[in-house]
Design a protein around this motif. Structure first.
Motif, PDB file in Angstrom:
ATOM      1  N   PRO A 294       0.797  -1.235   0.000  1.00 40.41           N
ATOM      2  CA  PRO A 294       0.000   0.000   0.000  1.00 40.41           C
ATOM      3  C   PRO A 294       0.826   1.280   0.000  1.00 40.41           C
ATOM      4  CG  PRO A 294      -0.879  -1.575   1.585  1.00 40.41           C
ATOM      5  CD  PRO A 294       0.431  -2.121   1.123  1.00 40.41           C
ATOM      6  N   TRP A 295       1.921   1.316   0.746  1.00 38.24           N
ATOM      7  CA  TRP A 295       2.646   2.575   0.927  1.00 38.24           C
ATOM      8  C   TRP A 295       3.742   2.741  -0.111  1.00 38.24           C
ATOM      9  CZ3 TRP A 295       1.581   6.686   3.998  1.00 38.24           C
ATOM     10  CH2 TRP A 295       0.536   6.508   4.914  1.00 38.24           C
ATOM     11  N   LEU A 296       3.762   3.934  -0.719  1.00 43.09           N
ATOM     12  CA  LEU A 296       4.721   4.235  -1.786  1.00 43.09           C
ATOM     13  C   LEU A 296       5.356   5.598  -1.522  1.00 43.09           C
ATOM     14  CD1 LEU A 296       4.360   3.552  -5.551  1.00 43.09           C
ATOM     15  CD2 LEU A 296       4.960   5.859  -4.817  1.00 43.09           C
ATOM     16  N   LEU A 297       6.672   5.637  -1.661  1.00 41.14           N
ATOM     17  CA  LEU A 297       7.449   6.874  -1.517  1.00 41.14           C
ATOM     18  C   LEU A 297       7.989   7.269  -2.883  1.00 41.14           C
ATOM     19  CD1 LEU A 297       8.969   9.054   0.195  1.00 41.14           C
ATOM     20  CD2 LEU A 297      10.849   7.391   0.395  1.00 41.14           C
ATOM     21  N   PHE A 298       7.657   8.499  -3.317  1.00 45.68           N
ATOM     22  CA  PHE A 298       8.211   9.030  -4.559  1.00 45.68           C
ATOM     23  C   PHE A 298       9.526   9.753  -4.278  1.00 45.68           C
ATOM     24  CE2 PHE A 298       3.776   8.850  -6.160  1.00 45.68           C
ATOM     25  CZ  PHE A 298       4.017   8.225  -7.374  1.00 45.68           C
ATOM     26  N   LEU A 299      10.534   9.414  -5.062  1.00 44.61           N
ATOM     27  CA  LEU A 299      11.776  10.175  -5.075  1.00 44.61           C
ATOM     28  C   LEU A 299      12.074  10.570  -6.509  1.00 44.61           C
ATOM     29  CD1 LEU A 299      14.169   8.098  -2.751  1.00 44.61           C
ATOM     30  CD2 LEU A 299      12.988  10.232  -2.175  1.00 44.61           C
ATOM     31  N   ASP A 300      12.512  11.805  -6.719  1.00 47.57           N
ATOM     32  CA  ASP A 300      13.044  12.180  -8.019  1.00 47.57           C
ATOM     33  C   ASP A 300      14.406  11.512  -8.209  1.00 47.57           C
ATOM     34  OD1 ASP A 300      10.822  13.742  -8.400  1.00 47.57           O
ATOM     35  OD2 ASP A 300      11.848  15.655  -8.082  1.00 47.57           O
ATOM     36  N   GLY A 301      14.866  11.503  -9.439  1.00 45.16           N
ATOM     37  CA  GLY A 301      16.136  10.853  -9.727  1.00 45.16           C
ATOM     38  C   GLY A 301      17.343  11.527  -9.122  1.00 45.16           C
ATOM     39  N   ASP A 302      17.154  12.731  -8.545  1.00 47.82           N
ATOM     40  CA  ASP A 302      18.255  13.445  -7.895  1.00 47.82           C
ATOM     41  C   ASP A 302      17.979  13.668  -6.404  1.00 47.82           C
ATOM     42  OD1 ASP A 302      16.201  15.250  -8.154  1.00 47.82           O
ATOM     43  OD2 ASP A 302      17.307  16.714  -9.338  1.00 47.82           O
ATOM     44  N   GLU A 303      17.177  12.788  -5.807  1.00 49.15           N
ATOM     45  CA  GLU A 303      16.820  12.954  -4.391  1.00 49.15           C
ATOM     46  C   GLU A 303      17.243  11.744  -3.567  1.00 49.15           C
ATOM     47  OE1 GLU A 303      12.858  15.809  -4.801  1.00 49.15           O
ATOM     48  OE2 GLU A 303      12.590  13.658  -4.493  1.00 49.15           O
ATOM     49  N   THR A 304      17.565  12.003  -2.312  1.00 47.96           N
ATOM     50  CA  THR A 304      17.895  10.945  -1.360  1.00 47.96           C
ATOM     51  C   THR A 304      17.251  11.271  -0.020  1.00 47.96           C
ATOM     52  OG1 THR A 304      19.937  12.053  -0.656  1.00 47.96           O
ATOM     53  CG2 THR A 304      20.123  10.466  -2.461  1.00 47.96           C
ATOM     54  N   PRO A 305      16.694  10.288   0.675  1.00 49.42           N
ATOM     55  CA  PRO A 305      16.190  10.556   2.026  1.00 49.42           C
ATOM     56  C   PRO A 305      17.364  10.746   2.979  1.00 49.42           C
ATOM     57  CG  PRO A 305      16.005   8.232   1.526  1.00 49.42           C
ATOM     58  CD  PRO A 305      16.495   8.891   0.276  1.00 49.42           C
ATOM     59  N   SER A 306      17.265  11.738   3.821  1.00 48.52           N
ATOM     60  CA  SER A 306      18.323  11.940   4.817  1.00 48.52           C
ATOM     61  C   SER A 306      18.315  10.783   5.810  1.00 48.52           C
ATOM     62  CB  SER A 306      18.090  13.257   5.558  1.00 48.52           C
ATOM     63  OG  SER A 306      16.872  13.202   6.289  1.00 48.52           O
ATOM     64  N   PRO A 307      19.440  10.490   6.464  1.00 49.37           N
ATOM     65  CA  PRO A 307      19.446   9.454   7.501  1.00 49.37           C
ATOM     66  C   PRO A 307      18.401   9.723   8.580  1.00 49.37           C
ATOM     67  CG  PRO A 307      21.691  10.083   6.939  1.00 49.37           C
ATOM     68  CD  PRO A 307      20.791  11.052   6.229  1.00 49.37           C
ATOM     69  N   GLU A 308      18.202  10.994   8.908  1.00 50.69           N
ATOM     70  CA  GLU A 308      17.189  11.354   9.915  1.00 50.69           C
ATOM     71  C   GLU A 308      15.790  10.983   9.433  1.00 50.69           C
ATOM     72  OE1 GLU A 308      20.839  13.724  10.371  1.00 50.69           O
ATOM     73  OE2 GLU A 308      19.469  13.410   8.661  1.00 50.69           O
ATOM     74  N   LEU A 309      15.528  11.156   8.137  1.00 45.72           N
ATOM     75  CA  LEU A 309      14.214  10.794   7.612  1.00 45.72           C
ATOM     76  C   LEU A 309      14.007   9.280   7.669  1.00 45.72           C
ATOM     77  CD1 LEU A 309      11.538  11.457   6.260  1.00 45.72           C
ATOM     78  CD2 LEU A 309      12.722  11.418   4.047  1.00 45.72           C
ATOM     79  N   LEU A 310      15.021   8.511   7.319  1.00 42.55           N
ATOM     80  CA  LEU A 310      14.888   7.057   7.396  1.00 42.55           C
ATOM     81  C   LEU A 310      14.581   6.622   8.833  1.00 42.55           C
ATOM     82  CD1 LEU A 310      17.820   5.961   5.051  1.00 42.55           C
ATOM     83  CD2 LEU A 310      15.364   5.759   4.588  1.00 42.55           C
ATOM     84  N   GLY A 311      15.242   7.250   9.805  1.00 42.66           N
ATOM     85  CA  GLY A 311      14.951   6.946  11.202  1.00 42.66           C
ATOM     86  C   GLY A 311      13.539   7.339  11.587  1.00 42.66           C
ATOM     87  N   GLU A 312      13.086   8.492  11.090  1.00 41.88           N
ATOM     88  CA  GLU A 312      11.727   8.943  11.388  1.00 41.88           C
ATOM     89  C   GLU A 312      10.692   8.008  10.770  1.00 41.88           C
ATOM     90  OE1 GLU A 312       9.187  13.140  11.324  1.00 41.88           O
ATOM     91  OE2 GLU A 312      11.188  13.056  10.431  1.00 41.88           O
ATOM     92  N   LEU A 313      10.969   7.530   9.568  1.00 42.66           N
ATOM     93  CA  LEU A 313      10.042   6.590   8.931  1.00 42.66           C
ATOM     94  C   LEU A 313       9.956   5.282   9.706  1.00 42.66           C
ATOM     95  CD1 LEU A 313      10.909   7.110   5.146  1.00 42.66           C
ATOM     96  CD2 LEU A 313       8.881   7.906   6.375  1.00 42.66           C
ATOM     97  N   ARG A 314      11.070   4.815  10.226  1.00 44.36           N
ATOM     98  CA  ARG A 314      11.031   3.593  11.029  1.00 44.36           C
ATOM     99  C   ARG A 314      10.170   3.792  12.275  1.00 44.36           C
ATOM    100  NH1 ARG A 314      14.056  -0.423   9.287  1.00 44.36           N
ATOM    101  NH2 ARG A 314      15.669   0.016   7.721  1.00 44.36           N
ATOM    102  N   ALA A 315      10.251   4.967  12.863  1.00 46.27           N
ATOM    103  CA  ALA A 315       9.412   5.253  14.025  1.00 46.27           C
ATOM    104  C   ALA A 315       7.940   5.325  13.636  1.00 46.27           C
ATOM    105  CB  ALA A 315       9.861   6.569  14.669  1.00 46.27           C
ATOM    106  N   VAL A 316       7.652   5.912  12.473  1.00 46.41           N
ATOM    107  CA  VAL A 316       6.272   6.041  12.006  1.00 46.41           C
ATOM    108  C   VAL A 316       5.634   4.674  11.785  1.00 46.41           C
ATOM    109  CG1 VAL A 316       4.879   6.713   9.996  1.00 46.41           C
ATOM    110  CG2 VAL A 316       6.486   8.345  11.009  1.00 46.41           C
ATOM    111  N   PHE A 317       6.395   3.742  11.188  1.00 49.32           N
ATOM    112  CA  PHE A 317       5.835   2.438  10.845  1.00 49.32           C
ATOM    113  C   PHE A 317       6.036   1.386  11.937  1.00 49.32           C
ATOM    114  CE2 PHE A 317       6.059   4.353   6.636  1.00 49.32           C
ATOM    115  CZ  PHE A 317       4.888   3.894   6.052  1.00 49.32           C
TER     116      PHE A 317
END
Length: 276
Positions: free
Chosen positions: A80-103
């Motif tokens: 169900p869950w989809l994350l869009f990234l442009d071809g020149d984008e990267t999630p910050s390490p802080e965002l990856l940690g925040e996503l783990r907390a969210v899920f």
């Protein structure tokens, strides 16, 4: 949690300069990474596949859905869950940690998340000026990109324009997606020249413009009605939002965005003058 229960979709065309960094930033953290490519003539797909991403060819048929909605419909629909990234984008390490907390507690109750961009311009990370937020993470069963009536508009083609997907509910995350284009700065001007064609077309098609206004961010909705947009744009970014603290890059970006608004106005006046 081993991997985040989401899929990353990366719409691309000729992103060989950036795609390795984007794929590498997420390939070990999510269920799948899918590059949805519009017939690149460089090594975008080859590089992505070597790093473990799936690659899918995309050909727009000139109708709705456009590319991102097509991704929602077809890219691993069983997740169900989809994350869009442009071809020149990267999630910050802080965002990856925040996503783990969210899920961590299971699927989120909201239908989408708005994520700030850490924007880079002319090789420098901007800390001030414009605040750009994207609705980039969504539950595809509760979100959809609207069909706004812009199929005849120039400038965007297969891409959804500068508007957000409609969601039942949304929350905002704190940590950014880093948006750093390694291509020469002329490519920024090439893209925004095309985007200004689309924006000018909206100005002379007010019914479509109003539909799009309703699905923009709050900031975008407010700016929609502002007069003297080039001057207001520069004053807002460089003075009010303290873009001057970013040095020369802050000045360059504020001027570039002001020039973009000027382009839109000039093209709009030309279209109205030439209209029958």
């Amino acid at each position: 949690m081993d991997k985040l229960p989401l899929v990353v979709a990366i719409p691309t065309k000729n992103e060989a300069e950036n795609i390795a960094r984007t794929v590498s930033s997420v390939i070990d953290h999510v269920q799948a990474v899918v590059v949805v490519d519009s017939h690149s003539t460089d090594d975008t797909c080859k590089i992505a596949a070597e790093l473990g991403a799936e690659t899918v060819d995309y050909a727009w048929d000139g109708r709705y859905p456009k590319k991102k909605q097509w991704c929602l419909d077809h890219v691993h629909p069983e997740v169900p869950w989809l994350l869009f990234l442009d071809g020149d984008e990267t999630p910050s390490p802080e965002l990856l940690g925040e996503l783990r907390a969210v899920f961590a507690g299971g699927p989120p109750s909201v239908a989408a998340f708005d994520i700030p961009l850490g924007y880079w311009f002319a090789g420098r990370r901007l800390r001030h000026g414009y605040t750009i937020v994207k609705r980039a993470l969504m539950d595809r069963t509760r979100c959809r990109f609207p069909e706004v009536g812009d199929l005849d508009a120039p400038g965007m083609g297969e891409q959804e324009g500068h508007y957000q997907p409609v969601a039942e509910s949304a929350a905002r995350l704190r940590s950014p997606i880093e948006h750093e284009d390694l291509d020469p700065v002329r490519t920024w001007f090439d893209r925004h020249n095309r985007y200004s064609d689309w924006e000018a077309w909206l100005e002379v098609n007010p019914q479509v413009k109003e539909q799009i206004r309703k699905v923009k961010t709050r900031q975008g909705q407010l700016f929609h009605k502002v007069p003297f947009k080039p001057l207001v744009s520069f004053g807002y970014a460089y003075v009010y939002k303290r873009g001057f603290l970013d040095g020369r890059a802050g000045l360059d970006y504020a001027l570039a965005m002001s020039f973009y608004r000027w382009q839109i106005g000039l093209k709009t006046r030309e279209q109205r003058r030439l209209a029958p």
